[in-house]
Design a protein around this motif. Sequence first.
Motif, PDB file in Angstrom:
ATOM      1  N   ASP A  32     -20.298  15.867  -6.219  1.00 54.07           N
ATOM      2  CA  ASP A  32     -20.745  17.374  -6.921  1.00 54.07           C
ATOM      3  C   ASP A  32     -20.700  17.253  -8.176  1.00 54.07           C
ATOM      4  O   ASP A  32     -21.357  17.818  -8.897  1.00 54.07           O
ATOM      5  N   ASP A  33     -19.123  17.004  -8.621  1.00 53.21           N
ATOM      6  CA  ASP A  33     -18.954  17.336 -10.306  1.00 53.21           C
ATOM      7  C   ASP A  33     -18.133  16.173 -10.693  1.00 53.21           C
ATOM      8  O   ASP A  33     -17.168  15.794  -9.753  1.00 53.21           O
ATOM      9  N   HIS A  34     -18.076  15.808 -11.805  1.00 53.81           N
ATOM     10  CA  HIS A  34     -17.071  14.743 -12.337  1.00 53.81           C
ATOM     11  C   HIS A  34     -15.705  15.527 -12.581  1.00 53.81           C
ATOM     12  O   HIS A  34     -15.827  16.716 -13.086  1.00 53.81           O
ATOM     13  N   GLU A  35     -14.641  15.024 -12.568  1.00 53.43           N
ATOM     14  CA  GLU A  35     -13.574  15.483 -13.046  1.00 53.43           C
ATOM     15  C   GLU A  35     -13.328  15.622 -14.116  1.00 53.43           C
ATOM     16  O   GLU A  35     -13.628  14.488 -15.156  1.00 53.43           O
ATOM     17  N   LYS A  36     -12.674  16.792 -14.695  1.00 52.64           N
ATOM     18  CA  LYS A  36     -12.693  17.037 -16.244  1.00 52.64           C
ATOM     19  C   LYS A  36     -11.378  16.475 -16.534  1.00 52.64           C
ATOM     20  O   LYS A  36     -10.192  16.458 -15.928  1.00 52.64           O
ATOM     21  N   GLY A  37     -11.345  15.802 -17.841  1.00 58.45           N
ATOM     22  CA  GLY A  37     -10.068  15.021 -18.328  1.00 58.45           C
ATOM     23  C   GLY A  37      -9.718  13.881 -17.721  1.00 58.45           C
ATOM     24  O   GLY A  37     -10.484  13.286 -17.059  1.00 58.45           O
ATOM     25  N   PRO A  38      -8.412  13.255 -17.688  1.00 56.33           N
ATOM     26  CA  PRO A  38      -8.239  12.065 -17.008  1.00 56.33           C
ATOM     27  C   PRO A  38      -8.076  12.266 -15.631  1.00 56.33           C
ATOM     28  O   PRO A  38      -7.926  13.227 -15.064  1.00 56.33           O
ATOM     29  N   SER A  39      -8.191  10.984 -14.864  1.00 56.20           N
ATOM     30  CA  SER A  39      -8.455  10.805 -13.556  1.00 56.20           C
ATOM     31  C   SER A  39      -6.850  11.101 -13.193  1.00 56.20           C
ATOM     32  O   SER A  39      -5.938  10.965 -13.888  1.00 56.20           O
ATOM     33  N   ALA A  40      -6.724  11.132 -11.666  1.00 54.02           N
ATOM     34  CA  ALA A  40      -5.632  11.269 -11.204  1.00 54.02           C
ATOM     35  C   ALA A  40      -4.525   9.996 -11.249  1.00 54.02           C
ATOM     36  O   ALA A  40      -3.359  10.099 -11.631  1.00 54.02           O
ATOM     37  N   MET A  41      -5.271   8.907 -11.486  1.00 56.27           N
ATOM     38  CA  MET A  41      -4.390   7.706 -11.690  1.00 56.27           C
ATOM     39  C   MET A  41      -3.774   7.551 -13.120  1.00 56.27           C
ATOM     40  O   MET A  41      -3.045   6.954 -13.313  1.00 56.27           O
ATOM     41  N   MET A  42      -4.704   8.061 -13.912  1.00 55.05           N
ATOM     42  CA  MET A  42      -4.207   8.148 -15.682  1.00 55.05           C
ATOM     43  C   MET A  42      -3.143   9.032 -15.630  1.00 55.05           C
ATOM     44  O   MET A  42      -2.063   8.846 -16.271  1.00 55.05           O
ATOM     45  N   ARG A  43      -3.269  10.227 -14.921  1.00 59.27           N
ATOM     46  CA  ARG A  43      -2.219  11.301 -15.205  1.00 59.27           C
ATOM     47  C   ARG A  43      -0.862  10.775 -14.748  1.00 59.27           C
ATOM     48  O   ARG A  43      -0.030  11.021 -15.093  1.00 59.27           O
ATOM     49  N   ARG A  44      -1.132   9.965 -13.426  1.00 59.28           N
ATOM     50  CA  ARG A  44      -0.008   9.289 -12.680  1.00 59.28           C
ATOM     51  C   ARG A  44       0.600   8.479 -13.633  1.00 59.28           C
ATOM     52  O   ARG A  44       1.823   8.457 -13.623  1.00 59.28           O
ATOM     53  N   GLN A  45      -0.071   7.540 -14.189  1.00 58.01           N
ATOM     54  CA  GLN A  45       0.699   6.511 -15.249  1.00 58.01           C
ATOM     55  C   GLN A  45       1.173   7.208 -16.481  1.00 58.01           C
ATOM     56  O   GLN A  45       2.396   6.851 -16.921  1.00 58.01           O
ATOM     57  N   GLU A  46       0.592   8.118 -16.968  1.00 56.77           N
ATOM     58  CA  GLU A  46       1.225   9.283 -18.025  1.00 56.77           C
ATOM     59  C   GLU A  46       2.511   9.844 -17.515  1.00 56.77           C
ATOM     60  O   GLU A  46       3.737   9.806 -18.363  1.00 56.77           O
ATOM     61  N   ARG A  47       2.598  10.306 -16.341  1.00 54.52           N
ATOM     62  CA  ARG A  47       3.796  10.965 -15.765  1.00 54.52           C
ATOM     63  C   ARG A  47       4.979   9.898 -15.571  1.00 54.52           C
ATOM     64  O   ARG A  47       6.134  10.241 -15.991  1.00 54.52           O
ATOM     65  N   ASP A  48       4.363   8.644 -15.206  1.00 53.07           N
ATOM     66  CA  ASP A  48       5.452   7.687 -14.721  1.00 53.07           C
ATOM     67  C   ASP A  48       6.055   7.085 -16.140  1.00 53.07           C
ATOM     68  O   ASP A  48       7.399   7.097 -16.443  1.00 53.07           O
ATOM     69  N   ARG A  49       5.365   7.179 -17.321  1.00 50.09           N
ATOM     70  CA  ARG A  49       5.737   6.663 -18.456  1.00 50.09           C
ATOM     71  C   ARG A  49       6.629   7.631 -19.091  1.00 50.09           C
ATOM     72  O   ARG A  49       7.724   7.409 -19.617  1.00 50.09           O
ATOM     73  N   SER A  50       6.342   8.919 -19.019  1.00 49.31           N
ATOM     74  CA  SER A  50       7.323  10.132 -19.493  1.00 49.31           C
ATOM     75  C   SER A  50       8.509  10.023 -18.649  1.00 49.31           C
ATOM     76  O   SER A  50       9.523  10.324 -19.459  1.00 49.31           O
ATOM     77  N   SER A  51       8.535   9.713 -17.407  1.00 50.95           N
ATOM     78  CA  SER A  51       9.656  10.167 -16.564  1.00 50.95           C
ATOM     79  C   SER A  51      10.711   9.036 -17.057  1.00 50.95           C
ATOM     80  O   SER A  51      12.179   9.120 -16.975  1.00 50.95           O
ATOM     81  N   ARG A  52      10.370   7.632 -17.315  1.00 46.06           N
ATOM     82  CA  ARG A  52      11.285   6.711 -17.880  1.00 46.06           C
ATOM     83  C   ARG A  52      11.893   6.884 -19.138  1.00 46.06           C
ATOM     84  O   ARG A  52      12.807   6.866 -19.283  1.00 46.06           O
ATOM     85  N   SER A  53      10.824   7.638 -19.860  1.00 43.94           N
ATOM     86  CA  SER A  53      11.605   7.855 -21.419  1.00 43.94           C
ATOM     87  C   SER A  53      12.598   8.961 -21.148  1.00 43.94           C
ATOM     88  O   SER A  53      13.307   9.067 -22.187  1.00 43.94           O
ATOM     89  N   ASP A  54      12.492   9.876 -20.328  1.00 43.67           N
ATOM     90  CA  ASP A  54      13.429  10.923 -20.285  1.00 43.67           C
ATOM     91  C   ASP A  54      14.741  10.635 -19.567  1.00 43.67           C
ATOM     92  O   ASP A  54      15.647  11.577 -19.661  1.00 43.67           O
ATOM     93  N   ARG A  55      15.039   9.523 -19.128  1.00 46.96           N
ATOM     94  CA  ARG A  55      16.199   9.235 -18.530  1.00 46.96           C
ATOM     95  C   ARG A  55      17.327   9.114 -19.616  1.00 46.96           C
ATOM     96  O   ARG A  55      17.125   8.360 -20.661  1.00 46.96           O
ATOM     97  N   PRO A  56      18.696   9.596 -19.223  1.00 41.75           N
ATOM     98  CA  PRO A  56      19.779   9.345 -20.058  1.00 41.75           C
ATOM     99  C   PRO A  56      20.218   7.977 -20.130  1.00 41.75           C
ATOM    100  O   PRO A  56      19.972   7.254 -19.194  1.00 41.75           O
ATOM    101  N   GLU A  57      20.541   7.643 -21.207  1.00 44.32           N
ATOM    102  CA  GLU A  57      21.203   6.433 -21.615  1.00 44.32           C
ATOM    103  C   GLU A  57      22.415   6.303 -20.816  1.00 44.32           C
ATOM    104  O   GLU A  57      23.215   7.303 -20.210  1.00 44.32           O
TER     105      GLU A  57
END
Length: 128
Positions: A94-119
């Motif tokens: 019915d409508d196209h999703e605005k912004g990045p798709s759920a898969m792209m948001r998931r990839q961004e979230r996974d990348r950011s969570s890895r960089s937030d880990r303490p050494e």
Amino acid sequence: MPLYEHVFLARQDLAQAQVDALAENATNIIKEFGGNIVKAETWGLRGLAYRIAKNRKAHYVMLDIDAPAAAVAELERQTSINEDVIRYMTVRVDDHEKGPSAMMRRQERDRSSRSDRPERGPREDMGA
């Protein structure tokens, strides 16, 4: 015109340039019939839940399409003939999703969570 989402899986042994060429070919087919590609996303090489034609991974590509039904029918016909595409699915929406798709948001979230880990410091159970 009706709105569609078209996702296809390309063989794992293809180079990224070849996958981009497949997406460009799909874009050209849609434009020939007077349609428009609203958004194209390449989700990258991802693992499959089960083997398909001896492939354990595949390149995922999603296209948001605004085109007549004849254009989508031709796209599906051409895609089914292509040996480099192992699966595809087209869904009317019915409508196209605005912004990045759920898969792209998931990839961004996974990348950011890895960089937030303490050494990690030295392990206590290991000697000096």
